[in-house]
Design a protein around this motif. Structure first.
Motif, mmCIF file in Angstrom:
data_model
loop_
_atom_site.group_PDB
_atom_site.id
_atom_site.type_symbol
_atom_site.label_atom_id
_atom_site.label_comp_id
_atom_site.label_asym_id
_atom_site.label_seq_id
_atom_site.Cartn_x
_atom_site.Cartn_y
_atom_site.Cartn_z
ATOM 1 N N SER A 1 0.813 -1.098 -0.044
ATOM 2 C CA SER A 1 -0.036 -0.039 -0.009
ATOM 3 C C SER A 1 0.985 1.253 -0.144
ATOM 4 O O SER A 1 0.431 2.401 -0.419
ATOM 5 C CB SER A 1 -0.917 -0.118 1.130
ATOM 6 O OG SER A 1 -0.195 0.025 2.352
ATOM 7 N N ASP A 2 2.051 1.199 0.405
ATOM 8 C CA ASP A 2 3.188 2.473 0.302
ATOM 9 C C ASP A 2 3.238 2.422 -0.987
ATOM 10 O O ASP A 2 3.381 3.826 -1.469
ATOM 11 C CB ASP A 2 4.271 2.030 0.965
ATOM 12 C CG ASP A 2 4.182 1.950 2.586
ATOM 13 O OD1 ASP A 2 2.994 2.040 3.209
ATOM 14 O OD2 ASP A 2 5.367 1.878 3.142
ATOM 15 N N ASP B 1 0.484 4.458 -2.446
ATOM 16 C CA ASP B 1 0.191 6.055 -2.088
ATOM 17 C C ASP B 1 1.367 6.641 -2.927
ATOM 18 O O ASP B 1 1.089 7.827 -3.359
ATOM 19 C CB ASP B 1 0.875 5.995 -0.498
ATOM 20 C CG ASP B 1 0.781 7.351 0.025
ATOM 21 O OD1 ASP B 1 0.154 7.911 0.300
ATOM 22 O OD2 ASP B 1 2.077 7.948 0.206
ATOM 23 N N THR C 1 -5.482 4.099 2.136
ATOM 24 C CA THR C 1 -4.625 4.992 1.360
ATOM 25 C C THR C 1 -5.646 5.851 0.304
ATOM 26 O O THR C 1 -5.148 7.148 0.105
ATOM 27 C CB THR C 1 -3.751 3.954 0.382
ATOM 28 O OG1 THR C 1 -2.806 3.161 1.256
ATOM 29 C CG2 THR C 1 -2.971 4.921 -0.562
ATOM 30 N N LYS D 1 -7.068 8.538 2.395
ATOM 31 C CA LYS D 1 -6.194 9.581 2.699
ATOM 32 C C LYS D 1 -5.773 10.620 1.543
ATOM 33 O O LYS D 1 -5.524 11.485 1.814
ATOM 34 C CB LYS D 1 -4.542 8.914 2.810
ATOM 35 C CG LYS D 1 -4.629 8.350 4.234
ATOM 36 C CD LYS D 1 -3.185 7.680 4.599
ATOM 37 C CE LYS D 1 -2.657 7.370 5.854
ATOM 38 N NZ LYS D 1 -1.574 6.844 6.168
ATOM 39 N N GLU E 1 -1.185 1.610 10.050
ATOM 40 C CA GLU E 1 -1.739 2.328 9.064
ATOM 41 C C GLU E 1 -3.134 2.629 9.459
ATOM 42 O O GLU E 1 -4.001 1.911 9.836
ATOM 43 C CB GLU E 1 -1.567 2.117 7.628
ATOM 44 C CG GLU E 1 -0.265 2.347 7.146
ATOM 45 C CD GLU E 1 -0.061 3.601 6.579
ATOM 46 O OE1 GLU E 1 -0.761 4.494 5.724
ATOM 47 O OE2 GLU E 1 0.973 4.285 7.341
#
Length: 505
Positions: free
Chosen positions: A261-262, A265, A339, A342, A413
């Motif tokens: 998921s990083d 992002d 994500t 955000k 997270e």
């Protein structure tokens, strides 16, 4: 076992943006058993008078999906929409080239649109810019949206649909950067075609919103040049650029998998930056928004899919892309949802791909048997139910660790959503450490007078646990692992867990 200490501050004034409900969209393609033996099965005991399964529809309603992308996907790049309308008995059987299947056209544009509305969803229609072009895009738009007294609107009326469908969201092709796509184009080729198609479609119906094709994944060799070049052509006419991304744990490294998921992002941040570069270069005034209209975990079925297309082609609705999801897949889906939230200021639409049977949260047994919920059903259901309102900027202090291909991975997270109308706030949190629990302290002093309504958790001792028909191993449960005192919430987040902490008055 160690217990990580995590701190989070949320404040009703730390607003990212109002969440567009279409961020909880999904996708149905004429692929595998998504339509036939999925949403449509005339012989099933629950089928309605049109052949659509009511038990599947009711499960879809649990997800509260506001928009569904249709009819593809790779399918759309050889789709002749005229084949899918008119009397079913007169519709042709066609070779479907993207997935090497036979398309019988028993369910078409009109039937699907009517079904989607009955399921509580609008339609996001895709046009064929692979093997077709401007004229055909204009024709299908006229058929769907023009009131009458023209060739294609009258054709719709003759098919029994007097009122226009008024489909307001349209995708200008699908994954046109991909060499696998029929009619694959260079950046300049696609940019020019999409620009002229968009300009013509806006003349027919100025109220529609258009989605320009973005990159098919973060790893495409043309990314992000594709966005920079194509948007310079389409900027004046489109409202969104698409993003697609799938992840898999083919190497069996759970820690690295949950860090993906990083990458998502970073993908979003780069697309936003590229959109803003084009805006500056064009001296534009509008921000291009993002339609993340394909996202999910997808890797379990790859070998079976390749066997069907290469060794057993030209079947009707073969069982393709039928990933059976496990518990760690549900965790990553939860992380991907966090994500998206955000970035609620720029990500306004998103489509979990797909909805039924094909890389889907909902599965049906082959041949019209039972319907059941995959592990990934639950994080999506929770986000759709409780993630409506205003996304709040999370200020989080969390321990970090490195994985095989990721650095500085946060153990926890999280994001929060403030529903001012209901006077509630919901915190979505994933503890992606597979070894350690976390004690999370959340400063909620701006929400005076609130109490804990519930703490829902999805967890399992087995990261590879799967659900099946009449065998649900992974399901949410209520827990008492959160307490509130003096404006501070203290929550125990078990290792590898999806958590929904709801506060209200």
């Amino acid at each position: 076992m160690a217990c990580n200490k995590v701190k989070m501050v949320i404040d009703k004034e730390f607003r990212i943006a109002e969440i567009d409900e279409r961020i909880y969209g999904s996708f149905i393609e004429h692929l595998g058993r998504a339509v036939y033996d999925g949403i449509y099965s005339p012989e099933h005991p629950t089928a309605d008078e049109h052949g659509f399964r009511n038990d599947v529809k009711e499960m879809i309603k649990e997800l509260n999906v506001p928009i569904i992308r249709y009819p593809g996907g790779n399918f759309v790049s050889s789709f002749n929409w005229e084949d899918s309308v008119g009397p079913v008995s007169e519709r042709p059987r066609r070779l479907e080239l993207a997935w090497k299947s036979i398309e019988e056209n028993k369910v078409g544009l009109n039937e699907f649109t009517k079904w989607a509305r009955s399921a509580g969803s609008d339609v996001m229609m895709a046009v064929n810019l692979g093997t077709r072009g401007i004229a055909d895009a204009c024709n299908i738009l006229e058929y769907c949206n023009h009131p009458g007294n023209t060739k294609y609107s009258d054709l719709r009326i003759s098919h029994g649909y007097k009122e226009p469908h008024n489909i307001k969201t349209w995708c200008l092709g699908n994954e046109m950067d991909g060499p696998w796509q029929l009619g694959h184009k260079t950046m300049e080729e696609y940019g020019r075609l999409a620009e002229e198609t968009a300009r013509a479609m806006k003349i027919i119906d100025p109220s529609i919103e258009l989605v320009s094709c973005g990159s098919s994944s973060l790893t495409m060799p043309t990314f992000p040049d594709w966005e920079a070049v194509t948007l310079q052509h389409t900027y004046d006419y489109v409202d969104y650029v698409s993003m697609h991304q799938y992840y898999g744990n083919g190497k069996g490294d759970s820690e690295d998998f949950l860090a993906c998921s990083d990458d998502m992002d970073q993908f979003i941040r780069t697309v936003i930056a590229t959109c803003d570069y084009v805006k500056a270069k064009k001296r534009g005034k509008k921000d291009i928004k993002i339609s993340f209209d394909e996202w999910n975990v997808w890797y379990h079925s790859n070998a079976a899919d390749n066997d069907i297309t290469e060794n057993h082609p030209w079947q009707v609705a073969p069982p393709m892309l039928e990933d059976i999801y496990n518990f760690e897949d549900a965790l990553l889906v939860g992380l991907m949802l966090i994500t998206l939230l955000k970035h609620a200021d720029r990500v306004k639409m998103a489509c979990l791909a797909q909805l039924v049977n094909v890389i889907a949260p909902i599965m049906t047994e082959a041949g019209g048997g039972a319907v059941w919920k995959q592990t990934i059903f639950y994080p999506f259901m929770h986000a759709s139910a409780f993630g409506r309102g205003t996304a709040l900027l999370p200020v989080i202090s969390s321990p970090k660790f490195d994985t095989a291909t990721h650095a500085d991975v946060t153990a926890v997270e999280a994001v929060s959503v403030y529903n001012e109308e209901k006077d509630e706030v919901t915190i979505f949190a994933v503890n992606r450490s597979i070894k350690d629990d976390a004690e999370m302290t959340i400063d909620v002093r701006s929400f005076e007078g609130y109490r804990i309504l519930e703490h829902i958790v999805l967890e399992s001792d087995d990261l590879l646990a799967e659900n099946g028909p009449f065998n649900e191993k992974v399901a949410p449960k209520q827990t008492s692992q959160s307490s509130l005192d003096g404006g501070m919430v203290t929550s125990l987040l078990h290792k590898a867990s999806w958590n929904v902490i709801r506060l209200g008055k």
